[in-house]
Design an enzyme around this catalytic site. Structure first.
Site, short mmCIF file in Angstrom:
data_model
loop_
_atom_site.label_atom_id
_atom_site.label_comp_id
_atom_site.label_asym_id
_atom_site.label_seq_id
_atom_site.Cartn_x
_atom_site.Cartn_y
_atom_site.Cartn_z
CG HIS A 249 -1.96 -1.10 1.08
ND1 HIS A 249 -3.02 -1.03 0.21
CD2 HIS A 249 -2.05 -2.29 1.68
CE1 HIS A 249 -3.72 -2.14 0.29
NE2 HIS A 249 -3.16 -2.92 1.19
CB CYS B 86 -9.54 0.47 -10.72
SG CYS B 86 -10.35 -0.83 -9.81
C1 PEP Z 1 -7.34 -3.94 -6.53
O1 PEP Z 1 -7.39 -4.91 -5.75
O2 PEP Z 1 -6.82 -3.99 -7.66
C2 PEP Z 1 -7.91 -2.65 -6.11
C3 PEP Z 1 -8.03 -1.64 -6.95
O3 PEP Z 1 -8.27 -2.54 -4.81
P1 PEP Z 1 -7.22 -2.22 -3.61
O4 PEP Z 1 -5.87 -2.06 -4.22
O5 PEP Z 1 -7.74 -1.00 -2.95
O6 PEP Z 1 -7.37 -3.45 -2.78
#
Ligand code: PEP
Ligand code: MG
Length: 562
Positions: free
Chosen positions: A203, A516
Site C-alpha cells: 500500500h 483499476c
Molecule cells: C485492486 O485490488 O486492484 C484494487 C483496486 O483494490 P485495492 O488495491 O484498494 O485493494
C-alpha cells in the site's frame, strides 16, 4: 553496505529495488512511530516528580475516557464482541502494576514521564511476547496500542508530533512503512522513501507512486547508523541510494530533477488536450483517488472520470466510527471539485491487511481470506447502511455510482442490492432526494468472481477489475510478500487471458468495464491491455498523462488490434 570501518561522513552507495520512479536530493529522516521514536529527554529534580505523576494520572484518565467512548460507540454501531477489546485496553491502562512501574521509573531515573512510559511499555511488550501463552502476540499488540494511546494523551491531545514538519527535504528511512504510518507523515515535505521491507504492490508503494515520490526498497545495508539530516540522493529509476554524495552528484541529480519536472509539465499539457478513440469508441483514463488532494491531482492531470474512490482513509483516519454527517460532509467537499464527472465510489474495503482502528483487533485466522470487503459490511450491516445512505444522498448532486469490493458470490451482490433498496425506501419516506437510477457494480477481484462472471453480469450495472487483489488470489501469492514476487506478476498470460474473457462478455452486454488495479498504470502493459479490448483505465492521478500519451502513440501508429 555500511561496515562500521567507514566514517559516517564517508560517501556510500547502497543498492535496492526501485519501487517508484523519480529522483530526490534530500536529508535522512528516520521514521519511528510514537512508541519507539526517540522523544525529547528532560532531566527532573526530585521536586518535579509529583508534577510528572499528576500529568501521568490525567493522561491515564483521559485515555480511559476515550476508550470508554469508543467502547459505547462500537457496542451500539457494531457489536459488543468488538467493543470488548477496549475494555481490555482500559484494564491494562488502570493496572496498578503498570502505574507502579512508571512511578518507580520516574523516581529512580528522574526523567520526564514520556521517557519512562516508553521504557515501561517497551519492557511490558517484551515480557508479554516472551510469555509462553497462545495469545501472547495479540496481547503484546494490545500493550503497544495502549502505550501509544497514553503517549498521545500525554502530548495533550495535540495531533501526533509530526516529524516530517522538521525538514522540507526529508527522505524517509524506515524498516517498513505501514498504511497507518503514512497517514501521520506530512507528505508535502517528503522527497523520497527508503525502506528495508516493502514490495511493488504494498500500500505504501501505491501511495508513493500516487504522489510521485521516488521509493526504493529492499536495500542492502544497515541504514540506522546514519544520523538525521545526513545528505542523501535517491535514484528511484535504478534503485540506488547515495549517502553523503559528492557536490558534483548533487548538481547532476538536481539537473535531472529539473529536467523531469519540465518533461512532466510537457506530458501533462499534451495529455490534457488529447482525445483517444478506437473505432469511434472513446478510451477513458480515469483516476484512482482516496482524498480531496488526490482529486485535485486528478483534475490537474486530466482525468476523464474518477474511476475508483477508495473510502478507506475516511475510516482509517478516524479513531471513532465515522457518522453519516461526517462521511457526507467530507465526500461532498471532495466531490465538489469533480461535479461534472462520473465518480465511482467504492464501499468500504477493509479487513485483512487493512484494519479499522475502532474495530480493535478482529481475530482472523488468515487475514487475506477472512472478512474482507463486502463480507465485513454484510456481517456488520450498520456500516453498510450508513454508506449506502450517504452515497445515495450524494447521488442527488453528483454523478456517482457504487462499487462493491471483494465480491465472491452472486449472493454478495443480491444482498447488497437488498440493502440498497431498503435505504432508497427510507429516503423516499423521509423525502430526501437521490438518483433512482444509481448504478451499482461488482469489483472483480477473486477467482470465484471470474468463474461466476456470467451470473454477475445479471446483477451488475458495470464492473471494476481490481487486479491487485485478483492476482494475489489467482496466483496464491500475497501482494505484500517479498518471497513470492515472482508469482505475483500482474501482466502474466493467465491473468491477461482471464481479463480478455470478462472484458469481451461485459462489452457484449454494453456494460462498462474498467481495470483499476496497478496493472492499468503499468506502461509495459498498455498495449497488451488495449489489445485484449480494454477501453477504460483507472490509474493513479500522476500516471494519467503517461498512460494517455502511451495510448496516443499506439493509436497514431495504428498498432492496436481493437
Ligand atoms: C485492486 O485490488 O486492484 C484494487 C483496486 O483494490 P485495492 O488495491 O484498494 O485493494
Ligand atoms: Mg482490491
Amino acid at each position: 553496505m555500511f561496515s562500521g570501518k567507514q566514517s559516517l561522513s564517508d560517501r556510500l552507495v547502497i543498492m535496492g529495488e526501485p519501487i517508484a520512479q523519480g529522483f530526490a536530493v534530500g536529508r535522512i529522516l528516520h521514521f519511528q512511530d510514537i512508541l519507539t521514536r526517540e522523544s525529547t529527554k528532560r532531566d527532573l529534580n526530585a521536586g518535579q516528580v509529583e508534577g510528572e505523576l499528576s500529568r501521568l494520572k490525567k493522561a491515564i484518565d483521559k485515555a480511559h475516557i476515550d476508550l470508554g467512548d469508543l467502547k459505547s460507540k462500537v457496542t451500539y454501531e457494531i457489536d459488543a464482541k468488538h467493543a470488548a477489546i477496549f475494555s481490555a485496553h482500559q484494564l491494562i491502562l488502570k493496572d496498578i502494576e503498570l502505574f507502579n512501574d512508571i512511578e518507580n521509573g520516574l523516581r529512580q531515573k528522574l526523567l520526564n514521564v514520556e521517557q519512562i512510559v516508553q521504557e515501561v511499555f517497551g519492557c511490558w511488550e517484551r515480557k508479554v511476547r516472551c510469555a509462553d501463552t497462545e495469545d501472547f502476540h495479540e496481547r503484546a499488540n494490545d500493550v503497544i496500542d495502549v502505550g501509544k494511546r497514553l503517549l498521545k494523551a500525554l502530548a495533550g491531545d495535540v495531533k501526533e508530533f509530526n516529524m516530517t514538519d522538521l525538514l522540507t527535504d526529508g527522505v524517509i528511512f524506515a524498516k517498513i512503512l505501514l498504511p497507518s504510518d503514512t497517514a501521520s507523515l506530512n507528505i508535502k515535505n517528503i522527497k523520497a522513501i527508503v525502506t528495508i521491507e516493502g514490495t511493488q504492490n504494498s500500500h505504501s508503494a501505491i501511495l508513493a507512486r500516487a504522489l510521485d515520490i521516488p521509493f526504493v526498497s529492499k536495500i542492502d545495508g544497515d541504514i540506522s547508523a546514519f544520523p538525521h539530516g545526513t545528505r542523501v540522493i535517491v535514484d528511484g529509476k535504478i534503485g540506488t541510494i547515495i549517502i553523503n554524495p559528492w557536490e558534483t552528484e548533487i548538481e547532476t541529480y538536481t539537473r535531472l530533477i529539473q529536467r523531469r519536472l519540465t518533461e512532466r509539465r510537457k506530458v501533462v499539457r499534451r495529455a490534457c488536450d488529447v482525445l483517444l478513440e478506437i473505432n469511434a469508441k472513446r478510451i477513458k483514463v480515469a483516476a484512482n483517488v482516496s482524498s480531496c488532494n488526490d482529486i485535485k491531482m486528478a483534475k490537474i492531470y486530466g482525468a476523464d472520470a474518477i474511476g475508483l474512490y477508495r473510502t478507506g482513509p475516511l475510516y482509517m483516519d478516524s479513531p471513532n466510527l465515522p457518522t453519516e454527517a461526517y462521511l457526507f460532509d467530507h465526500l461532498t467537499r471532495s466531490l465538489e471539485l469533480v461535479r461534472d464527472q462520473d465518480i465511482n465510489l467504492r464501499l468500504l474495503d477493509m479487513g485483512g491487511d487493512k484494519r479499522l482502528p475502532f474495530l480493535g483487533a478482529v481475530e482472523c485466522v488468515n487475514p487475506a481470506l477472512g472478512l474482507n470487503g463486502i463480507r465485513l459490511l454484510l456481517k456488520y450491516p450498520h456500516l453498510l447502511e450508513v454508506q449506502l445512505r450517504v452515497f445515495l444522498r450524494l447521488s442527488a448532486t453528483f454523478k456517482v455510482k457504487i462499487s462493491v469490493p471483494m465480491v465472491t458470490l452472486p449472493k454478495d451482490m443480491i444482498d447488497v442490492r437488498r440493502y440498497l433498496l431498503k435505504e432508497k425506501e427510507k429516503l423516499i419516506r423521509e423525502k430526501i432526494p437521490f438518483n433512482e437510477g444509481i448504478q451499482m457494480g461488482a469489483m472483480i477481484e477473486t477467482p470465484s468472481a471470474l468463474m461466476l462472471f456470467d451470473e454477475l453480469l445479471e446483477l451488475s450495472d458495470f464492473f471494476n477489475i481490481g487486479t491487485n487483489d485478483m492476482v494475489q488470489y489467482v496466483m496464491a501469492a500475497g501482494r505484500e510478500d517479498i518471497d513470492v514476487v515472482d508469482y505475483y506478476k500482474a501482466g502474466n498470460p493467465i491473468i491477461l487471458k482471464a481479463l480478455k474473457e470478462v472484458i469481451r462478455k461485459s462489452e457484449e452486454r454494453g456494460k462498462e468495464i474498467s481495470i483499476c488495479g496497478e496493472l492499468a498504470g503499468n506502461l509495459d502493459f498498455t498495449k497488451a491491455l488495449l489489445d485484449i479490448g480494454l477501453r477504460n483505465f483507472s490509474v493513479q492521478p500522476a500516471f494519467i498523462p503517461y498512460v494517455k500519451n502511451k495510448i496516443f502513440g499506439f493509436l497514431k501508429d495504428s498498432k492496436v488490434h481493437g
